[in-house]
Every structure is written in C-alpha cells, then in structure tokens.
Write a protein that holds these residues in place. Structure first.
Motif, mmCIF file in Angstrom:
data_model
loop_
_atom_site.group_PDB
_atom_site.id
_atom_site.type_symbol
_atom_site.label_atom_id
_atom_site.label_comp_id
_atom_site.label_asym_id
_atom_site.label_seq_id
_atom_site.Cartn_x
_atom_site.Cartn_y
_atom_site.Cartn_z
ATOM 1 N N ARG A 1 -26.112 37.823 35.922
ATOM 2 C CA ARG A 1 -26.276 37.729 34.468
ATOM 3 C C ARG A 1 -27.670 38.132 34.005
ATOM 4 N NH1 ARG A 1 -22.533 33.854 35.568
ATOM 5 N NH2 ARG A 1 -24.104 32.354 36.221
ATOM 6 N N GLN B 1 -30.230 40.294 31.677
ATOM 7 C CA GLN B 1 -30.168 40.885 30.356
ATOM 8 C C GLN B 1 -31.498 41.536 30.008
ATOM 9 O OE1 GLN B 1 -30.623 38.038 26.916
ATOM 10 N NE2 GLN B 1 -29.819 36.569 28.414
ATOM 11 N N ASN C 1 -33.459 43.218 26.634
ATOM 12 C CA ASN C 1 -33.396 43.244 25.181
ATOM 13 C C ASN C 1 -34.490 44.147 24.623
ATOM 14 O OD1 ASN C 1 -31.338 40.969 24.683
ATOM 15 N ND2 ASN C 1 -32.849 39.954 25.970
ATOM 16 N N GLN D 1 -22.399 40.905 35.780
ATOM 17 C CA GLN D 1 -22.344 40.389 34.403
ATOM 18 C C GLN D 1 -23.652 40.651 33.654
ATOM 19 O OE1 GLN D 1 -20.912 36.333 35.790
ATOM 20 N NE2 GLN D 1 -19.560 36.609 34.029
ATOM 21 N N GLN E 1 -26.287 42.703 30.882
ATOM 22 C CA GLN E 1 -26.227 43.066 29.465
ATOM 23 C C GLN E 1 -27.492 43.822 29.073
ATOM 24 O OE1 GLN E 1 -24.884 40.386 26.047
ATOM 25 N NE2 GLN E 1 -27.087 40.367 25.682
ATOM 26 N N ARG F 1 -29.204 45.095 25.465
ATOM 27 C CA ARG F 1 -29.056 44.877 24.018
ATOM 28 C C ARG F 1 -30.134 45.645 23.271
ATOM 29 N NH1 ARG F 1 -30.996 39.744 21.216
ATOM 30 N NH2 ARG F 1 -30.257 39.885 19.070
ATOM 31 N N ALA G 1 -24.844 46.036 21.841
ATOM 32 C CA ALA G 1 -25.078 45.704 23.249
ATOM 33 C C ALA G 1 -24.030 46.348 24.136
ATOM 34 C CB ALA G 1 -25.074 44.189 23.446
ATOM 35 N N HIS H 1 -22.301 45.173 27.478
ATOM 36 C CA HIS H 1 -22.186 43.889 28.158
ATOM 37 C C HIS H 1 -21.196 43.971 29.323
ATOM 38 C CE1 HIS H 1 -18.281 42.992 26.166
ATOM 39 N NE2 HIS H 1 -18.799 43.704 25.183
ATOM 40 N N ASP H 2 -21.094 42.879 30.057
ATOM 41 C CA ASP H 2 -20.237 42.804 31.247
ATOM 42 C C ASP H 2 -20.527 43.961 32.201
ATOM 43 O OD1 ASP H 2 -19.030 40.494 30.453
ATOM 44 O OD2 ASP H 2 -17.296 41.453 29.538
ATOM 45 N N GLY I 1 -19.448 49.170 32.245
ATOM 46 C CA GLY I 1 -19.736 48.125 31.281
ATOM 47 C C GLY I 1 -18.849 48.280 30.064
#
Length: 363
Positions: free
Chosen positions: A105, A107, A109, A146, A148, A150, A161, A163-164, A190
C-alpha cells in the motif's frame, strides 16, 4: 568443577549479551532511519516501527511517510504501510549482496499549485542517495502491492489517482557479475479514477549514460468525465462524456527515441446545453466555443465506431522528443473517413528501431 561453572557462566553471559543486542537492534535501526529521514533537504520523514528477522536476513519498516518541509500540504509525498527488505540468499552464496523489496500500500502524492508552499513534486531531493542509505544493497526484485499515485491541484480542485497498482520489477542490477544481462523488466497494472485500467510493460538497461528502454502502455475504458477538472484547467475545452482508449510504444537507445502514441476517444460529447450553459455557466461566447469544438469533433468522428482517433509518431532525443503533426492529422482524417483506428498496442516498436534511428542520426 569450578572451570565448568565458570564456562557455563561465560556462556550464560554471552547469551544474555546477544539477546540484549537482538532486542535493541530494532530500536537502534529505527533511530538511524528517523535520523536519516530528518536530515533530507526540503523533506522530512518518519518510520513508525522496525521489525528485524535475522533468520531470513530481512527487516521491515511500518508506517513510513515523507512530508514536504515547511509546506502547507495535508498529504505526504510518499507513504507506505509496510516496506519489506530481504536478502537474496542465492546471490549471497555467490559473494554478492543483493536484496528484494516489497512495498505494501505505497502511495505517491503530487501537488501542482501556484503557491510554492502548497506545491509538491519531490524534485529537490536525491532519492537514489536516500534509498542507498536506508537499504545499501543492490535490488534484484521490487514488488508493489495495492499502490496509488495521486495528482492534486488545489487551485482548480483537481484530484485524480491511479489506484490498486500491482507492479513487479526484476533484475534491477547494474553489474554483469550479478546477472547474465543488464536488462531489467517492469510489469504494472492499475485502475484509473471511476473506471478504466492501465497496463505497462517495459524493459530497460540502467548501465547506459542516457536512458535505454522499450515501453508499452495500454489504457482502456478510461472515463473522461472523471478528469473534467483536469481538462478544464489544462485543455482549451472540456468533455461532458466519453471514454479514452490509449496505446503507446516508445523505445530509446541511449537517449535516441522513436515510437508513437495513439489516443482513441469513444462516444465523445464536447458540448451539452445542460452541462456547459446551465451547470458550468460558460456564457454566450464560452458556449459558442464549446459548440464549435463539438461541431469540429463531429466532422472528424468515425460515425460507425463513434470515435475520434489518431496516431502520433514520436522521434528525437529523450529530453526533446518531436511529435510529427502532419502524419497525426492524416491519421485523424483516415480514422474518420477511411478506416477506424484500433486502440491496442501494435507491437511495432522495439529497441532495434531506436538503434536504427541513432545510427541514421550519426550518418
């Protein structure tokens, strides 16, 4: 008897010492990592917990995040629930220190804002140097679960975004002592905002002075309405409805690139009275511009497939690739009046094509 008791005492003391070192290792590593993250230029970070698994030569970081220093941003540049580092024993037996990384997970940004305190791109930091300090090993396998990515623009209320994200990168080494060849492979998939998928397959050679790679990108069923604010901000028109199918093939031999990008817009609606006049309040001239855009789009739409498409060839150097405009316009007309373009990857570009372009440029 006394010697035996003394020997047992020394053994117990050694066991207690080793146990103490083992128990203190996670805290010492947590201190080192947090100290390293606090000394970055422009950013600071922290790790929540560190676990060490000596039996498999691994350690994991939990709740790691990186935030812009002095910025007015709520979201971190990077965060991950868990990052697992482990030694590759097969390479270790051959005298090389190589490892695997698994990110759970993660991410990223990015923020595009007019105010520098709210802008976040990560461009001011040497991330490779930071990675080498946290994990001073050569990376063979990288796995993302998982994930992401963004993109946010607070000035235009843009928030989109991917994601996944599930990705695997292998053979990320830069020495022939560790691998028969230096070609790394990357495979990623994704989901885009609302609906749609993105697939990426790539191979690259990290040993060249300038980028050498071969990448294929396929996007399917991307809902354009979910990117309405993006188009309103960065494009001269907006789209009220429609989906995007996109194929891209690009190859580079030491910085000399060749390839194409093929966008296919399905069931596009550029103008609607309710969307542009009533809801967006575009006014007379704004509405007229949208209506003219819709008229042009209708002219160049393939009526049987209800699509607007083109194929744009790309050539040049990696720092300034040149799209070929006239062939792209020709493809728009061909799609509209002769034969509808398909939005799939053609498998027509590979590294040899980039090599040929490089040789032609030298000659």
């Amino acid at each position: 008897m006394a010697k035996r008791a003394s020997w047992i005492g020394w053994l117990i003391g050694l066991i207690i010492l080793l146990a103490g070192i083992r128990m203190s290792l996670p805290y010492a590593m947590q201190w080192y990592i947090n100290r390293t993250l606090s000394q970055m230029d422009g950013y600071y970070g922290q790790v929540g917990d560190v676990d060490i698994m000596l039996w498999r030569g691994a350690y994991s970081l939990e709740d790691l995040y990186l935030v812009k220093r002095g910025g007015d941003i709520d979201t971190p540049l990077f965060a991950a629930d868990n990052i697992d580092f482990s030694l590759l024993w097969s390479a270790l037996f051959n005298g090389a220190v190589v490892g695997d990384i698994t990110l759970t997970r993660p991410q990223v940004n990015f923020v595009d804002a007019s105010n520098d305190s709210r802008d976040q791109t990560g461009g001011s930091q040497n991330w490779l140097d930071l990675a080498s300090q946290l994990f001073p090993l050569k990376i063979d396998n990288l796995v993302i679960r998982q994930g992401q990515v963004r993109f946010h623009n607070p000035d235009a209320t843009i928030d989109v975004a991917l994601h996944d994200i599930a990705a695997t990168a292998t053979n990320l080494v830069n020495s022939k002592d560790l691998s028969k060849d230096l070609i790394a492979t990357v495979s990623m998939q994704g989901k885009t905002a609302g609906q749609g998928t993105l697939l990426v397959d790539a191979s690259l050679n990290p040993s060249t002075a300038k980028p050498t790679f071969d990448v294929d990108v396929q996007a399917n069923d991307v809902a354009l309405v979910n990117f309405k604010n993006v188009l309103d901000t960065y494009a001269p028109f907006d789209l009220e409805a429609g989906t995007l199918e996109l194929a891209l093939e690009l190859a580079s031999d030491n910085g000399t690139v060749t390839g194409y990008i093929k966008p296919v817009l399905h069931q596009v609606e550029v103008f609607s009275w309710k969307g542009d006049i009533e809801r967006d309040n575009d006014g007379f001239w704004g509405g007229l511009t949208e209506a003219l855009s819709a008229f042009v789009a209708e002219i160049f739409e393939n009526q049987s497939q209800d699509q607007i498409a083109t194929r744009i060839p790309i050539e040049g150097q990696i720092d300034s690739p040149s799209p070929e405009i006239l062939p792209a316009l020709g493809q728009v007309i061909s799609n509209a009046f002769i034969q509808a373009l398909k939005g799939d990857v053609e498998q027509s570009i590979n590294l040899n094509d980039a090599t040929e372009k490089k040789v032609q440029k030298k000659n």
